[in-house]
Structure formats: structure tokens, C-alpha cells
Design a protein around this motif. Structure first.
Motif, PDB file in Angstrom:
ATOM      1  N   THR A 213      -2.635   3.993   7.991  1.00  0.00           N
ATOM      2  CA  THR A 213      -4.038   3.725   8.327  1.00  0.00           C
ATOM      3  C   THR A 213      -4.273   3.980   9.822  1.00  0.00           C
ATOM      4  OG1 THR A 213      -4.058   1.996   6.641  1.00  0.00           O
ATOM      5  CG2 THR A 213      -5.845   1.950   8.235  1.00  0.00           C
TER       6      THR A 213
ATOM      7  N   GLY B 243      -3.566  -5.792  11.041  1.00  0.00           N
ATOM      8  CA  GLY B 243      -4.158  -5.122   9.867  1.00  0.00           C
ATOM      9  C   GLY B 243      -5.610  -4.822  10.149  1.00  0.00           C
ATOM     10  N   ALA B 244      -5.849  -4.268  11.344  1.00  0.00           N
ATOM     11  CA  ALA B 244      -7.230  -4.070  11.815  1.00  0.00           C
ATOM     12  C   ALA B 244      -8.016  -3.077  10.960  1.00  0.00           C
ATOM     13  CB  ALA B 244      -7.210  -3.590  13.257  1.00  0.00           C
ATOM     14  N   GLY B 245      -7.296  -2.169  10.297  1.00  0.00           N
ATOM     15  CA  GLY B 245      -7.996  -1.167   9.477  1.00  0.00           C
ATOM     16  C   GLY B 245      -8.985  -0.409  10.337  1.00  0.00           C
TER      17      GLY B 245
ATOM     18  N   THR C 285      -9.211   0.566   0.976  1.00  0.00           N
ATOM     19  CA  THR C 285     -10.013  -0.664   1.098  1.00  0.00           C
ATOM     20  C   THR C 285     -10.580  -0.789   2.518  1.00  0.00           C
ATOM     21  OG1 THR C 285      -8.006  -1.896   1.539  1.00  0.00           O
ATOM     22  CG2 THR C 285      -8.872  -2.037  -0.688  1.00  0.00           C
TER      23      THR C 285
ATOM     24  N   SER D 219      -5.590   3.405   4.119  1.00  0.00           N
ATOM     25  CA  SER D 219      -6.041   2.315   3.267  1.00  0.00           C
ATOM     26  C   SER D 219      -7.476   2.573   2.806  1.00  0.00           C
ATOM     27  CB  SER D 219      -5.983   1.008   4.059  1.00  0.00           C
ATOM     28  OG  SER D 219      -6.787   0.048   3.442  1.00  0.00           O
TER      29      SER D 219
ATOM     30  N   ARG E 203     -18.141 -12.404   6.854  1.00  0.00           N
ATOM     31  CA  ARG E 203     -16.850 -12.796   7.445  1.00  0.00           C
ATOM     32  C   ARG E 203     -16.672 -12.139   8.820  1.00  0.00           C
ATOM     33  NH1 ARG E 203     -12.468  -9.458   3.640  1.00  0.00           N
ATOM     34  NH2 ARG E 203     -12.247  -7.733   5.077  1.00  0.00           N
ATOM     35  N   LYS E 204     -17.167 -10.899   8.966  1.00  0.00           N
ATOM     36  CA  LYS E 204     -17.050 -10.229  10.259  1.00  0.00           C
ATOM     37  C   LYS E 204     -17.925 -10.919  11.309  1.00  0.00           C
ATOM     38  CE  LYS E 204     -15.324  -5.804   8.987  1.00  0.00           C
ATOM     39  NZ  LYS E 204     -13.978  -6.126   9.472  1.00  0.00           N
TER      40      LYS E 204
ATOM     41  N   GLU F 227      -7.797 -10.327   9.089  1.00  0.00           N
ATOM     42  CA  GLU F 227      -8.997 -10.375   8.237  1.00  0.00           C
ATOM     43  C   GLU F 227      -8.783  -9.491   7.010  1.00  0.00           C
ATOM     44  OE1 GLU F 227     -12.306  -8.564  10.182  1.00  0.00           O
ATOM     45  OE2 GLU F 227     -13.684  -8.986   8.526  1.00  0.00           O
ATOM     46  N   GLY F 228      -8.812 -10.087   5.833  1.00  0.00           N
ATOM     47  CA  GLY F 228      -8.680  -9.308   4.601  1.00  0.00           C
ATOM     48  C   GLY F 228      -7.344  -8.609   4.471  1.00  0.00           C
TER      49      GLY F 228
ATOM     50  N   VAL G 139       2.676  -1.066  12.686  1.00  0.00           N
ATOM     51  CA  VAL G 139       3.716  -1.935  12.108  1.00  0.00           C
ATOM     52  C   VAL G 139       3.430  -2.065  10.616  1.00  0.00           C
ATOM     53  CG1 VAL G 139       4.792  -4.228  12.121  1.00  0.00           C
ATOM     54  CG2 VAL G 139       3.849  -3.322  14.258  1.00  0.00           C
ATOM     55  N   ASP G 140       4.478  -2.000   9.807  1.00  0.00           N
ATOM     56  CA  ASP G 140       4.354  -2.325   8.383  1.00  0.00           C
ATOM     57  C   ASP G 140       4.876  -3.755   8.217  1.00  0.00           C
ATOM     58  OD1 ASP G 140       4.623  -2.714   5.684  1.00  0.00           O
ATOM     59  OD2 ASP G 140       5.319  -0.680   5.271  1.00  0.00           O
ATOM     60  N   PHE G 141       3.951  -4.693   7.977  1.00  0.00           N
ATOM     61  CA  PHE G 141       4.330  -6.121   7.936  1.00  0.00           C
ATOM     62  C   PHE G 141       5.338  -6.429   6.829  1.00  0.00           C
ATOM     63  CE2 PHE G 141      -0.287  -6.476   9.340  1.00  0.00           C
ATOM     64  CZ  PHE G 141       0.042  -6.436  10.685  1.00  0.00           C
TER      65      PHE G 141
ATOM     66  N   MET H 215       0.819  -1.194   0.000  1.00  0.00           N
ATOM     67  CA  MET H 215       0.000   0.000   0.000  1.00  0.00           C
ATOM     68  C   MET H 215       0.861   1.257   0.000  1.00  0.00           C
ATOM     69  SD  MET H 215      -1.607   0.094   3.834  1.00  0.00           S
ATOM     70  CE  MET H 215      -2.145   1.802   3.797  1.00  0.00           C
TER      71      MET H 215
ATOM     72  N   ASP I 209      -1.696  -2.004  12.687  1.00  0.00           N
ATOM     73  CA  ASP I 209      -1.917  -1.701  11.266  1.00  0.00           C
ATOM     74  C   ASP I 209      -0.752  -0.895  10.727  1.00  0.00           C
ATOM     75  OD1 ASP I 209      -3.085  -1.024   8.667  1.00  0.00           O
ATOM     76  OD2 ASP I 209      -4.963  -1.690   9.555  1.00  0.00           O
ATOM     77  N   HIS I 210      -0.789  -0.730   9.438  1.00  0.00           N
ATOM     78  CA  HIS I 210       0.170   0.111   8.728  1.00  0.00           C
ATOM     79  C   HIS I 210       0.072   1.516   9.319  1.00  0.00           C
ATOM     80  CE1 HIS I 210       2.022   2.172   5.355  1.00  0.00           C
ATOM     81  NE2 HIS I 210       2.432   0.989   4.935  1.00  0.00           N
TER      82      HIS I 210
HETATM   83  C1  SAM Z   1      -9.001  -4.556   3.287  1.00  0.00           C
HETATM   84  S1  SAM Z   1      -8.353  -3.773   4.677  1.00  0.00           S
HETATM   85  C2  SAM Z   1      -9.006  -4.835   5.939  1.00  0.00           C
HETATM   86  C3  SAM Z   1      -9.169  -4.130   7.225  1.00  0.00           C
HETATM   87  C4  SAM Z   1      -9.818  -4.947   8.347  1.00  0.00           C
HETATM   88  N1  SAM Z   1      -9.005  -6.070   8.730  1.00  0.00           N
HETATM   89  C5  SAM Z   1     -11.202  -5.388   7.953  1.00  0.00           C
HETATM   90  O1  SAM Z   1     -11.376  -6.525   7.518  1.00  0.00           O
HETATM   91  O2  SAM Z   1     -12.112  -4.573   8.117  1.00  0.00           O
HETATM   92  C6  SAM Z   1      -6.631  -4.219   4.637  1.00  0.00           C
HETATM   93  C7  SAM Z   1      -5.812  -3.705   5.811  1.00  0.00           C
HETATM   94  O3  SAM Z   1      -4.491  -4.237   5.725  1.00  0.00           O
HETATM   95  C8  SAM Z   1      -3.594  -3.222   6.111  1.00  0.00           C
HETATM   96  N2  SAM Z   1      -2.293  -3.495   5.482  1.00  0.00           N
HETATM   97  C9  SAM Z   1      -2.034  -3.700   4.175  1.00  0.00           C
HETATM   98  N3  SAM Z   1      -0.717  -3.861   3.974  1.00  0.00           N
HETATM   99  C10 SAM Z   1      -0.116  -3.755   5.205  1.00  0.00           C
HETATM  100  C11 SAM Z   1       1.213  -3.831   5.664  1.00  0.00           C
HETATM  101  N4  SAM Z   1       2.221  -4.012   4.830  1.00  0.00           N
HETATM  102  N5  SAM Z   1       1.455  -3.677   7.001  1.00  0.00           N
HETATM  103  C12 SAM Z   1       0.434  -3.464   7.851  1.00  0.00           C
HETATM  104  N6  SAM Z   1      -0.863  -3.398   7.478  1.00  0.00           N
HETATM  105  C13 SAM Z   1      -1.140  -3.528   6.164  1.00  0.00           C
HETATM  106  C14 SAM Z   1      -4.209  -1.928   5.578  1.00  0.00           C
HETATM  107  O4  SAM Z   1      -3.719  -0.766   6.245  1.00  0.00           O
HETATM  108  C15 SAM Z   1      -5.684  -2.186   5.832  1.00  0.00           C
HETATM  109  O5  SAM Z   1      -6.099  -1.708   7.075  1.00  0.00           O
END
Ligand code: SAM
Length: 290
Positions: free
Chosen positions: A132, A105-107, A9, A7, A82-83, A181-182, A153-155, A1, A128-129
Motif C-alpha cells: 500500500t 496502517g495509514a492507507g 479497502t 489495499s 470516525r475520521k 484506524e480501521g 512495515v508488515d505488522f 492482505m 503501512d504494508h
Molecule cells: C481499511 S484500510 C484503513 C486505512 C486508513 N487507516 C483509513 O482508515 O483510512 C486498512 C489498512 O491496513 C493496512 N494493513 C492491513 N494489514 C496490514 C499489515 N499486516 N501490516 C501493515 N499494514 C496493514 C492496509 O495496507 C490498509 O492501508
């Protein structure tokens, strides 16, 4: 991203939930509590406010089914299903004595925000990133919930094990549920493997990992619309991590995990929509592993 961008998405997921909640046929799948939390989080950012406004717009509501059909039919309902499963799983895990829930990646997901207020003795950590996370923090900081913690954290660049070990609110002795999730589809396979390896090394107590994965798009062609298929044809490549359902158990074994459950679209239909006709997305499934 993108480095500095929230994010989009993650916002789309929340908007999709509220859109589904407004549909008579499916409104029973979204609780009032969930709706309120989605709205609260969307209200806290400019882009989120735009998404909320769109939901009141007639033209927008009429165009969603058309856009979905062209891109990913059934995706907004899929977010809700899914939630719903993940929430039921986490609630049941808390009953089984799990007392630390970590969402990777809780978004803009609302689960930790809602359950942290209901279960005071359970610690919740959202990761999360950084781009976001800033927006989520703005939404939640005003609420100040003692058992809800946030970590950036950036995974794809940082090691999750190192980052969590340094984080003062993480307790390696607690019984821990990890959620993703996602998210894994946005990482390459090496980052996915690193993430699984990190989780194994992080806890001294019981741990279970509930995550979603996507199958290669060629497995579920009907779940992707004309526009998305065209895009993929031009691209001639898959950008994200994916795996066939039949291969996930061996993949987990290679990482020293055991597959407990696999929940796919047929399971969703059976559990939540036995008598309702609906277009369901088939490209993503949930696994519980330990
Ligand atoms: C589609 S959203 C899903 C959010 C949440 N888990 C949900 O289902 O509602 C994807 C999430 O992955 C996180 N993400 C994507 N790449 C990432 C990375 N390299 N490190 C950390 N988070 C990441 C984004 O910031 C975003 O919040």
C-alpha cells in the motif's frame, strides 16, 4: 492482505469519503481541504483514478446505497465520522504539546499529509504494508513535506518496535500519539498484542494510542446486510480480531494500558448528527488508551 496488492479497502475509504461529501445532508462533515487531499491521492494511482471516475457515474451513485444495504449499511458515513473524531482528537493533542504523530496502517488517509503542512514543528510518520505504501509514496513524494515521513512495515511479519527504532525519523523522546484506524481487525490477536506491547516500549515520554476496533458481528447484526451475513454463515468463522465493547477495558489492562475514552456510534450521533436522520454503522468504535 495480499503481498503485492495495494489495499483495496484503503481506496474504498477515500472513495466513501468523497461519496459522502457529495450528499447534501452530510457534505458539512467533510472539509474542502479533506476533499482536495482525497482527490490528490486517488489521482496518483490507476486504481484510484478508476474510483474517482466512478464518483461521476450516475449508475454508480445510485447503486452505492443498495450495495451498502446488502453489505454494511451506513459504512461510507461511518468512515467520515470516525475520521472527524480522530482529527479533532489529534488537533487537541497537538495543543496539549504532543509533537510526534504516528499513523499505523495509514492507507490513503489524508490526516498526516494535511496536518504536517499546518504544524511544522510536529513530526508525522505514516506506516503501512509495503504494497500500500508504494502508492502513497508516489502521491506524496512530489509534495516533499519535511516533517512527513513514510515507513513500510508488515505488522503480521515484522516487529514494529524494531522497525521504528531503526527508523531515523522516529524520536523516542517526543510526546507521541499513535493512531490505528480501521486496521486491527485485519490482524490476528497475537499480532494485535505484539503491536500494543511494541508501542509501550517505544517511547520514553507521554504516549496515547487512539485506535478503532470491531465488535463480533453477532453483537450488531443490523449493521451487516444480507450478503455479508450469508458470507459469514458459509465461512463459519471470523477472520479478523474483534472484541466486545464491554471487554476492551480489561483487554487493555492486561497489556498495561488504561482506557481514557470509548467513542461509539451513539457518541457520533450526539456529537455530529444530533438532528439528522441517518443509517449509522454500529460495528466499530474508537478507543483512546494510554
Ligand atoms: C481499511 S484500510 C484503513 C486505512 C486508513 N487507516 C483509513 O482508515 O483510512 C486498512 C489498512 O491496513 C493496512 N494493513 C492491513 N494489514 C496490514 C499489515 N499486516 N501490516 C501493515 N499494514 C496493514 C492496509 O495496507 C490498509 O492501508
Amino acid at each position: 492482505m495480499k503481498e503485492d496488492k495495494v489495499s483495496s479497502t484503503a481506496l474504498t475509504v477515500l472513495q466513501g469519503i468523497l461519496y459522502t461529501a457529495n450528499r447534501k445532508k452530510f457534505s458539512h462533515l467533510v472539509t474542502d481541504d479533506m476533499k482536495e487531499a482525497c482527490k490528490k491521492i486517488l489521482k496518483s494511482s490507476k486504481e484510484g483514478q478508476k474510483r474517482l471516475k466512478q464518483l461521476d457515474n450516475k449508475v454508480f451513485n445510485l447503486s452505492v446505497p443498495i450495495i451498502e444495504k446488502l453489505m454494511i449499511p451506513g459504512i461510507t458515513l461511518h468512515y467520515v465520522l470516525r475520521k472527524k473524531y480522530i482529527e479533532e482528537f489529534v488537533r487537541e493533542a497537538i495543543k496539549r504539546g504532543f509533537n510526534q504523530i504516528i499513523n499505523l496502517g495509514a492507507g490513503f488517509d489524508t490526516l498526516a499529509y494535511r496536518l504536517s503542512q499546518e504544524f511544522n514543528s510536529v513530526d508525522f510518520i505514516e506506516i503501512d504494508h509495503p504494497a500500500t505504501q508504494v502508492h502513497k509514496e508516489e502521491a506524496l513524494i512530489k509534495t516533499k513535506i519535511d516533517n512527513l515521513h513514510i515507513l513500510s512495515v508488515d505488522f503480521s511479519k515484522q516487529n514494529l518496535e524494531d522497525e521504528l527504532k531503526k527508523f531515523k525519523n522516529f524520536d523516542s523522546d517526543k510526546k507521541t500519539i499513535f493512531i490505528s484506524e480501521g486496521v486491527l481487525m485485519y490482524l490476528n490477536e497475537d499480532s494485535v498484542r505484539d503491536l500494543f506491547n511494541s508501542l509501550k516500549k517505544l517511547t520514553n515520554s507521554d504516549m496515547e494510542f487512539i485506535f478503532t476496533f470491531i465488535e463480533p458481528m453477532s453483537e450488531n447484526r443490523d449493521s451487516y446486510g444480507m450478503l455479508l451475513n450469508l458470507y459469514l454463515k458459509i465461512k463459519k468463522e471470523h477472520l479478523f480480531w474483534n472484541i466486545k465493547k464491554g471487554k476492551i477495558a480489561n483487554f487493555l489492562k492486561s497489556l498495561d494500558y488504561e482506557q481514557k475514552f470509548l467513542i461509539d456510534t451513539d457518541s457520533f450521533k450526539e456529537m455530529y448528527l444530533p438532528d439528522i436522520q441517518a443509517t449509522l454503522h454500529r460495528g466499530e468504535a474508537i478507543v483512546v488508551a494510554k
